[in-house]
Design a protein around this motif. Structure first.
Motif, PDB file in Angstrom:
ATOM      1  N   SER A 148       0.851  -1.182   0.000  1.00  0.00           N
ATOM      2  CA  SER A 148       0.000   0.000   0.000  1.00  0.00           C
ATOM      3  C   SER A 148       0.887   1.232   0.000  1.00  0.00           C
ATOM      4  CB  SER A 148      -0.911  -0.006   1.232  1.00  0.00           C
ATOM      5  OG  SER A 148      -1.649   1.198   1.299  1.00  0.00           O
ATOM      6  N   THR A 149       0.845   1.970  -1.085  1.00  0.00           N
ATOM      7  CA  THR A 149       1.678   3.163  -1.213  1.00  0.00           C
ATOM      8  C   THR A 149       0.821   4.418  -1.367  1.00  0.00           C
ATOM      9  OG1 THR A 149       1.852   2.796  -3.605  1.00  0.00           O
ATOM     10  CG2 THR A 149       3.584   1.865  -2.222  1.00  0.00           C
ATOM     11  N   THR A 150      -0.409   4.328  -0.889  1.00  0.00           N
ATOM     12  CA  THR A 150      -1.351   5.440  -0.990  1.00  0.00           C
ATOM     13  C   THR A 150      -1.297   6.282   0.273  1.00  0.00           C
ATOM     14  OG1 THR A 150      -2.834   4.149  -2.401  1.00  0.00           O
ATOM     15  CG2 THR A 150      -3.771   6.072  -1.310  1.00  0.00           C
ATOM     16  N   VAL A 151      -1.203   7.581   0.090  1.00  0.00           N
ATOM     17  CA  VAL A 151      -1.139   8.526   1.202  1.00  0.00           C
ATOM     18  C   VAL A 151      -2.442   9.306   1.260  1.00  0.00           C
ATOM     19  CG1 VAL A 151       0.095  10.502   2.170  1.00  0.00           C
ATOM     20  CG2 VAL A 151       1.357   8.732   0.931  1.00  0.00           C
ATOM     21  N   ILE A 152      -3.078   9.329   2.436  1.00  0.00           N
ATOM     22  CA  ILE A 152      -4.298  10.115   2.626  1.00  0.00           C
ATOM     23  C   ILE A 152      -3.924  11.595   2.694  1.00  0.00           C
ATOM     24  CG2 ILE A 152      -6.326  10.500   4.064  1.00  0.00           C
ATOM     25  CD1 ILE A 152      -6.216   7.763   2.723  1.00  0.00           C
ATOM     26  N   MET A 153      -4.575  12.398   1.902  1.00  0.00           N
ATOM     27  CA  MET A 153      -4.229  13.810   1.821  1.00  0.00           C
ATOM     28  C   MET A 153      -5.032  14.638   2.819  1.00  0.00           C
ATOM     29  SD  MET A 153      -1.967  13.495  -0.410  1.00  0.00           S
ATOM     30  CE  MET A 153      -1.532  15.227  -0.592  1.00  0.00           C
ATOM     31  N   PRO A 154      -4.436  15.701   3.359  1.00  0.00           N
ATOM     32  CA  PRO A 154      -5.178  16.602   4.255  1.00  0.00           C
ATOM     33  C   PRO A 154      -6.260  17.351   3.488  1.00  0.00           C
ATOM     34  CG  PRO A 154      -2.994  17.483   3.759  1.00  0.00           C
ATOM     35  CD  PRO A 154      -3.029  16.103   3.192  1.00  0.00           C
ATOM     36  N   ASN A 155      -7.210  17.892   4.220  1.00  0.00           N
ATOM     37  CA  ASN A 155      -8.373  18.545   3.606  1.00  0.00           C
ATOM     38  C   ASN A 155      -7.986  19.647   2.636  1.00  0.00           C
ATOM     39  OD1 ASN A 155     -10.050  16.873   5.094  1.00  0.00           O
ATOM     40  ND2 ASN A 155     -10.239  18.322   6.796  1.00  0.00           N
ATOM     41  N   PHE A 156      -6.987  20.458   2.988  1.00  0.00           N
ATOM     42  CA  PHE A 156      -6.644  21.608   2.146  1.00  0.00           C
ATOM     43  C   PHE A 156      -6.038  21.205   0.804  1.00  0.00           C
ATOM     44  CE2 PHE A 156      -2.885  20.914   4.819  1.00  0.00           C
ATOM     45  CZ  PHE A 156      -1.874  20.876   3.881  1.00  0.00           C
TER      46      PHE A 156
END
Length: 409
Positions: A148-156
């Motif tokens: 898993s190389t997916t990064v959850i992005m912050p709202n902004f």
């Protein structure tokens, strides 16, 4: 059944603590006879102190976890006989087993390489390469089990790149760099009695508190149980070492312990899936790295040892210094020292012939710049206090503040 496994792990950890407390005094003379000792330069009589005791503690830690290996699988429902299937054995959790073995392999490699560094005094380029090599089994297991190389992005940032971003191979580069940073960050912030072990003790306790909070909240339970399995024996053996390494030190830990501790933290951060939170617990080490950058990358002259100077008359530590001509630095070096000087973060004394004297750029020396000459015990207490404060800040960032940047945390 995980609660039973954790309880057994805790029992083994207590036994490991008792074993380490008994073994350390008995091995002191053996290490000195093997010429594994150094002089404590921050004491009036400069006594001989056996060093590289990290290898002993690392071995006790490994033995405790070797004994623990079958326990989680004996109590794992997936490995137990499934009554629903008519008493036939269920599928053995090979993925969890391989994770545990690979984690132990990486830690074992770093203990060996750290001891080689203590004995052979390896160059800095080797100190950067060796943790990378030791991390390869860990990264391979991560690739096979998760990838898993997916990064959850912050709202902004979600308006630009979406809710998540797959960074591919860069994620593995990040994890490799994390292992290199963790193993060397503790080693850089070191040199006075009890500091290496003290900061590791607080980081381990911080990780354990975080694991227990996440376990109670029901977030990635298996990952945090895995981390607890490692943190309990690490905390126990480190506490035993602290008993003999705190001021005045009866033993030195050597690079072996720094590598062992750093890799243990990297292992649980990577396989426990909380690498970003792990970095929050390393805030003092990050600050020390950033403050040391001009010397680490030789923009400013860097002596072989940057330990504070000891004044035998007052029994206090004073800043250690480096000297250079400002015009001889390259443009980036001049910019760095100018910014540090303007912010009042370094001492600055002009000598004859345009030579400038300033303190060596370590957090230990920075404490002495701010507070003046201080006793060695007090410096350690100040830095450990900073570590505790940064843990509180990290938990505030991880929980209340994170809700403002992420919808689900």
């Amino acid at each position: 059944m995980s609660g039973t496994a954790i309880a057994i792990n805790a029992g083994i950890s207590v036994a490991a603590y008792c074993m380490a407390v008994r073994m350390i005094p008995r091995f002191r003379e053996m290490f000195i006879k093997a010429n594994l000792f150094g002089n404590d330069l921050c004491k009036k009589d400069k006594p001989q102190v056996p060093e590289s005791f990290g290898v002993l503690i690392g071995c006790v830690f490994l033995v405790s976890l070797f004994l623990f290996i079958p326990i989680p699988f004996a109590f794992d429902e997936a490995a137990a006989t499934d009554a629903v299937t008519g008493g036939k054995p269920a599928t053995f959790p090979h993925d969890k087993f391989v994770e545990l073995i690979a984690a132990l392999l990486s830690i074992c490699c770093m203990i060996f390489l750290g001891f080689a560094d203590d004995v052979l005094d390896l160059r800095w380029r080797h100190k950067l390469l060796l943790p990378t090599i030791a991390t390869l089994p860990l990264l391979m297991v991560y690739y096979v089990n998760y990838n898993s190389t997916t990064v959850i992005m912050p709202n902004f940032a979600r308006g630009l790149v979406g809710t998540s971003l797959n960074i591919g191979v860069l994620y593995y580069v990040f994890m490799g760099m994390l292992a290199v940073f963790c193993t060397n960050a503790i080693n850089i912030l070191a040199g006075i009695n009890g500091l290496e072990v003290g900061q590791s003790l607080i980081i381990a306790a911080s990780i354990l508190v975080f694991n227990l909070i996440e376990f109670a909240l029901g977030h990635q339970v298996d990952s945090h149980i895995f981390s607890i399995y490692f943190m309990l024996p690490f905390l126990a053996t480190t506490l035993a070492l602290w008993k003999f390494n705190k001021y005045p030190s009866q033993v030195f830990v050597g690079d072996t312990y720094c590598y062992f501790a750093g890799m243990t933290f990297a292992v649980v951060g990577i396989l426990g899936h909380f690498s970003k939170t792990l970095l929050l617990f390393f805030l003092p080490q990050i600050l020390n790295f950033l403050y040391s950058t001009p010397q680490l990358f030789h923009f400013v002259p860097c002596p072989r040892h940057r330990l504070p100077k000891y004044d035998a008359k007052t029994d206090l530590l004073h800043i250690s210094t480096t000297e250079f001509r400002l015009e001889e630095l390259n443009s980036l070096g001049r910019l760095m020292v100018t910014v540090l000087r303007k912010l009042g973060l370094i001492s600055w004394h002009k000598l004859a012939d345009g030579v400038v004297r300033t303190n060596n750029l370590t957090l230990i020396n920075f404490v002495l710049v701010i507070f003046g000459p201080v006793h060695e015990r007090v410096v350690t207490q100040m830095l450990m206090g900073l570590q505790v404060l940064c843990t509180v800040i990290a938990l505030v960032i991880r929980y209340p503040l994170a809700n403002y940047f992420y919808e689900n945390t």
